[in-house]
Design a protein around this motif. Structure first.
Motif, short mmCIF file in Angstrom:
data_model
loop_
_atom_site.label_atom_id
_atom_site.label_comp_id
_atom_site.label_asym_id
_atom_site.label_seq_id
_atom_site.Cartn_x
_atom_site.Cartn_y
_atom_site.Cartn_z
N ALA A 32 0.84 -1.20 0.00
CA ALA A 32 0.00 0.00 0.00
C ALA A 32 0.88 1.25 0.00
CB ALA A 32 -0.91 0.01 1.22
N ASP A 33 0.40 2.31 -0.66
CA ASP A 33 1.17 3.55 -0.76
C ASP A 33 0.95 4.48 0.42
OD1 ASP A 33 2.26 2.86 -3.24
OD2 ASP A 33 0.50 3.60 -4.30
N ARG A 34 -0.10 4.22 1.23
CA ARG A 34 -0.42 5.12 2.34
C ARG A 34 -1.10 4.33 3.44
NH1 ARG A 34 -4.36 9.59 0.54
NH2 ARG A 34 -2.53 10.21 -0.65
N TRP A 35 -0.82 4.77 4.67
CA TRP A 35 -1.50 4.15 5.82
C TRP A 35 -2.08 5.25 6.70
CZ3 TRP A 35 -1.29 -0.94 4.86
CH2 TRP A 35 -1.96 -1.79 5.74
N TYR A 36 -3.32 5.07 7.11
CA TYR A 36 -3.96 6.02 8.00
C TYR A 36 -3.85 5.51 9.44
CZ TYR A 36 -6.04 8.56 4.09
OH TYR A 36 -6.24 9.32 2.96
N LEU A 37 -3.52 6.41 10.34
CA LEU A 37 -3.43 6.08 11.76
C LEU A 37 -4.49 6.89 12.51
CD1 LEU A 37 -2.14 4.88 14.30
CD2 LEU A 37 -0.44 6.71 14.21
N ALA A 38 -5.51 6.21 13.03
CA ALA A 38 -6.59 6.86 13.76
C ALA A 38 -6.42 6.57 15.24
CB ALA A 38 -7.94 6.36 13.27
N THR A 39 -6.44 7.63 16.07
CA THR A 39 -6.20 7.49 17.50
C THR A 39 -7.28 8.21 18.29
OG1 THR A 39 -3.81 7.47 17.10
CG2 THR A 39 -4.54 7.80 19.37
N PHE A 40 -7.78 7.52 19.32
CA PHE A 40 -8.69 8.16 20.27
C PHE A 40 -7.94 8.32 21.58
CE2 PHE A 40 -12.00 7.62 23.66
CZ PHE A 40 -12.51 8.91 23.55
N VAL A 41 -7.84 9.58 22.08
CA VAL A 41 -7.16 9.89 23.33
C VAL A 41 -8.20 10.01 24.43
CG1 VAL A 41 -5.54 11.42 24.48
CG2 VAL A 41 -5.41 11.12 22.00
N LEU A 42 -8.16 9.09 25.40
CA LEU A 42 -9.23 9.02 26.39
C LEU A 42 -9.29 10.24 27.30
CD1 LEU A 42 -8.66 5.95 25.55
CD2 LEU A 42 -9.66 5.38 27.76
N SER A 43 -8.14 10.69 27.81
CA SER A 43 -8.15 11.76 28.82
C SER A 43 -8.71 13.07 28.29
CB SER A 43 -6.73 11.98 29.36
OG SER A 43 -5.88 12.46 28.33
N SER A 44 -8.55 13.32 26.99
CA SER A 44 -8.99 14.59 26.42
C SER A 44 -10.12 14.44 25.41
CB SER A 44 -7.80 15.30 25.75
OG SER A 44 -7.16 14.43 24.82
N ASP A 45 -10.64 13.21 25.24
CA ASP A 45 -11.71 12.96 24.27
C ASP A 45 -11.36 13.47 22.88
OD1 ASP A 45 -13.46 11.56 25.88
OD2 ASP A 45 -14.53 13.34 26.55
N GLU A 46 -10.12 13.24 22.46
CA GLU A 46 -9.66 13.70 21.15
C GLU A 46 -9.70 12.55 20.14
OE1 GLU A 46 -6.28 16.86 21.10
OE2 GLU A 46 -5.85 15.52 22.78
#
Length: 282
Positions: A139-153
């Motif tokens: 694959a030419d690209r990878w997406y990294l999705a993150t949920f930060v619990l302490s700040s609801d980001e």
């Protein structure tokens, strides 16, 4: 995932190096070491998960769905990939994002972190994980999705393919795999629980013999004693500074600097008097 499915997946993972193994082998994974990887590949790992891994498993589908909505692409389930011809190269992906017109497909990794600091500590290992997946899948690209619990980001970033980095990763991983797994040579001992368990299994009994240390062993022991003294001194200094900060906070909730923040909780959750609790509440 059923217990049987998990066992099948774990057996498949033992057959090669996966994305999460790369950072551990290179010494940049804060949660795993090269020894942990070695133990897992040799079937000597007894780790069955903890609260953090359970949290990640439960939140993963939600994070994947959010990432698909955020990017405007269609979410396809993740899958298992094996390198060709290097079958020891493995990738177990969380998801695949496909353009609505079907013109392109990209990888997707989902993470949940307690706070920003935890995310930053694991950032390099996570990036290498995604880059390894690109190496295996093409694959030419990878997406990294993150949920930060302490700040609801909810955060998402893209990692573009870099073949120079991939070549270096493959070179190092191939050398490690051939030496330690194919060659059945344990890596240098580290502070991991896996290394400690291996020592216990390798030397369950001892002879009643004491001998003089070699020069190298004498150096190890001297450094160990010195480090222990330094740790004790630093711990005392840390605790003293902590009390000074609490005194400075006084009756306030906390204080902030340009780089740090501190709060003072008066509730000591670690010193519950169970006997007294039972006596008061029979």
């Amino acid at each position: 995932m059923t217990t049987e499915e998990r066992e099948t997946w774990l057996e498949w993972r033992r057959g090669g190096i996966g994305g999460s193994d790369v950072g551990a082998i290179l010494g940049v994974n804060p949660y795993s070491t090269a020894w942990d990887v070695f133990a897992a590949k040799m079937g000597q790992d007894d780790f069955t998960g903890n609260a953090a891994t359970e949290r990640g498993n439960r939140l993963e589908p939600v994070i994947l769905e959010w990432a698909a909505e955020h990017t405007g692409m269609r979410l396809n389930p993740g899958s298992q990939y094996t390198g060709d011809p290097d079958t020891w190269m493995r990738a177990s992906t969380d998801g695949i994002l496909v353009a609505m017109d079907g013109s392109a497909a990209y990888g997707l990794e989902a993470k949940s972190r307690k706070n920003r600091k935890a995310m930053e500590i694991a950032a390099l290992a996570t990036e290498l994980q995604c880059r390894w997946y690109m190496t295996v899948t093409g694959a030419d690209r990878w997406y990294l999705a993150t949920f930060v619990l302490s700040s609801d980001e909810w955060l998402i970033e893209t990692i573009e393919r870099d073949e120079a980095i991939e070549r270096e990763m493959v070179r190092k991983m191939r050398a490690w795999w051939n030496k330690h797994i194919i060659g059945n040579t344990p890596p240098p001992l580290d502070a991991s629980r896996s290394a400690a368990l291996w020592l216990m299994n390798a030397f369950p009994m001892h002879a009643k013999i004491r001998r003089n240390a070699t020069p190298k062993e004498d150096d190890w022991m001297s450094r160990h004693v010195d480090l222990k003294s330094q740790i004790e001194a630093l711990t005392a200094e840390r605790d003293g500074l902590g009390n000074q900060i609490r005194e400075a906070i006084a009756s306030d909730y906390g204080i902030d600097t340009s780089n740090h923040s501190a709060t003072w909780s008066r509730f000591d959750a670690g010193r519950l008097d169970k006997k007294q609790l039972l006596a008061d509440n029979p």
